[in-house]
Design a protein around this motif. Structure first.
Motif, short mmCIF file in Angstrom:
data_model
loop_
_atom_site.label_atom_id
_atom_site.label_comp_id
_atom_site.label_asym_id
_atom_site.label_seq_id
_atom_site.Cartn_x
_atom_site.Cartn_y
_atom_site.Cartn_z
N ARG A 131 34.57 39.15 48.27
CA ARG A 131 36.00 38.96 48.00
C ARG A 131 36.46 39.67 46.73
NH1 ARG A 131 36.94 32.78 47.99
NH2 ARG A 131 39.09 33.51 47.76
N ILE A 132 35.64 40.56 46.18
CA ILE A 132 36.00 41.21 44.91
C ILE A 132 37.36 41.91 44.98
CG2 ILE A 132 34.73 43.37 45.35
CD1 ILE A 132 35.09 41.57 41.95
N ALA A 133 37.73 42.43 46.12
CA ALA A 133 39.03 43.13 46.25
C ALA A 133 40.20 42.20 45.92
CB ALA A 133 39.18 43.71 47.64
N GLU A 134 40.02 40.91 46.11
CA GLU A 134 41.08 39.95 45.81
C GLU A 134 41.41 39.89 44.32
OE1 GLU A 134 40.67 36.10 47.86
OE2 GLU A 134 39.26 37.11 49.21
N MET A 135 40.48 40.35 43.49
CA MET A 135 40.72 40.35 42.04
C MET A 135 41.82 41.33 41.65
SD MET A 135 38.91 37.94 40.90
CE MET A 135 39.20 38.22 39.15
N ALA A 136 42.16 42.25 42.53
CA ALA A 136 43.21 43.23 42.24
C ALA A 136 44.55 42.56 41.96
CB ALA A 136 43.34 44.21 43.41
N SER A 137 44.74 41.35 42.45
CA SER A 137 46.01 40.64 42.23
C SER A 137 46.11 40.05 40.82
CB SER A 137 46.19 39.54 43.26
OG SER A 137 45.24 38.51 43.06
N THR A 167 36.92 31.50 38.67
CA THR A 167 38.13 30.69 38.67
C THR A 167 39.14 31.21 39.69
OG1 THR A 167 37.82 30.02 36.36
CG2 THR A 167 40.07 29.92 37.23
N THR A 168 39.33 32.52 39.72
CA THR A 168 40.32 33.11 40.62
C THR A 168 39.93 32.92 42.08
OG1 THR A 168 40.89 34.75 38.95
CG2 THR A 168 41.52 35.25 41.21
N MET A 170 48.86 35.35 35.66
CA MET A 170 47.82 35.73 36.60
C MET A 170 47.94 34.87 37.85
SD MET A 170 44.45 36.23 34.35
CE MET A 170 44.62 36.96 32.75
N ASP A 171 47.84 35.51 38.98
CA ASP A 171 47.90 34.79 40.24
C ASP A 171 46.52 34.27 40.60
OD1 ASP A 171 50.53 35.48 40.47
OD2 ASP A 171 50.14 37.24 41.70
N MET A 172 46.49 33.03 41.05
CA MET A 172 45.24 32.47 41.53
C MET A 172 45.17 32.72 43.02
SD MET A 172 43.58 31.05 39.09
CE MET A 172 42.84 29.45 39.14
N VAL A 173 44.05 33.23 43.48
CA VAL A 173 43.83 33.41 44.90
C VAL A 173 43.46 32.05 45.45
CG1 VAL A 173 42.39 34.54 46.61
CG2 VAL A 173 43.08 35.78 44.56
N LYS A 174 44.07 31.68 46.56
CA LYS A 174 43.78 30.38 47.16
C LYS A 174 42.32 30.33 47.59
CE LYS A 174 45.43 27.07 50.45
NZ LYS A 174 46.39 26.72 51.46
#
Length: 147
Positions: free
Chosen positions: A71-77, A33-34, A1-5
């Motif tokens: 920022r929910i869209a960032e969870m797509a990663s 966390t993400t 899983m990628d962590m969003v900065k």
């Protein structure tokens, strides 16, 4: 899983309050966390909502941390499941609001929200199976193990 900065290394007062007192589950902790970079859950235990109660805990976290909601869209990663859920988050919120307006103050039954979440997750599983079916047999075993 990628962590969003994370945008900021410091946590808001609301975020600290949620960590101390909020209704937490693996999916809300995964979002936290993400998006913050603060490890509220072991990376091996990160997960997505499976039903209305899971989704409700995510929404309650956003009540404490409204700065993360945008920022929910960032969870797509994070995963294909998160991609589908994030893309439909607004609609899921509207559905929950319509069937259980008091979701903030008490645990509620949300059969329509549950159904829609399960439907989205099933669509992801179907897409994954179809993708595997298109792969050469020698690659399928390796790819299936990755998911």
């Amino acid at each position: 899983m990628d962590m969003v900065k994370p945008r900021s290394p410091e946590l808001s007062k609301g975020a600290l309050d949620w960590l101390a007192n909020g209704r937490r589950g693996s999916s809300s902790e995964t979002i936290f966390t993400t998006l913050t970079g603060y490890e509220a859950i072991d990376p091996d235990e990160m997960d997505h909502p499976y039903d209305g109660p899971d989704f409700r805990r995510c929404r309650l976290m956003f009540e404490y941390c409204p700065e993360l909601r945008s920022r929910i869209a960032e969870m797509a990663s994070v995963s294909d499941e998160w991609r589908a859920l994030a893309a439909n988050w607004d609609a899921l919120e509207r559905t929950m609001d319509q069937e259980a307006a008091d979701w903030r103050t008490q645990a509620v039954k949300t059969p329509i929200t549950d159904f829609r979440i399960r439907q989205l997750l099933q669509e992801v599983a179907t897409e994954r199976r179809e993708e595997l079916d298109r792969m050469p047999k020698r690659l399928r075993k390796h790819q299936a193990a990755a998911h």
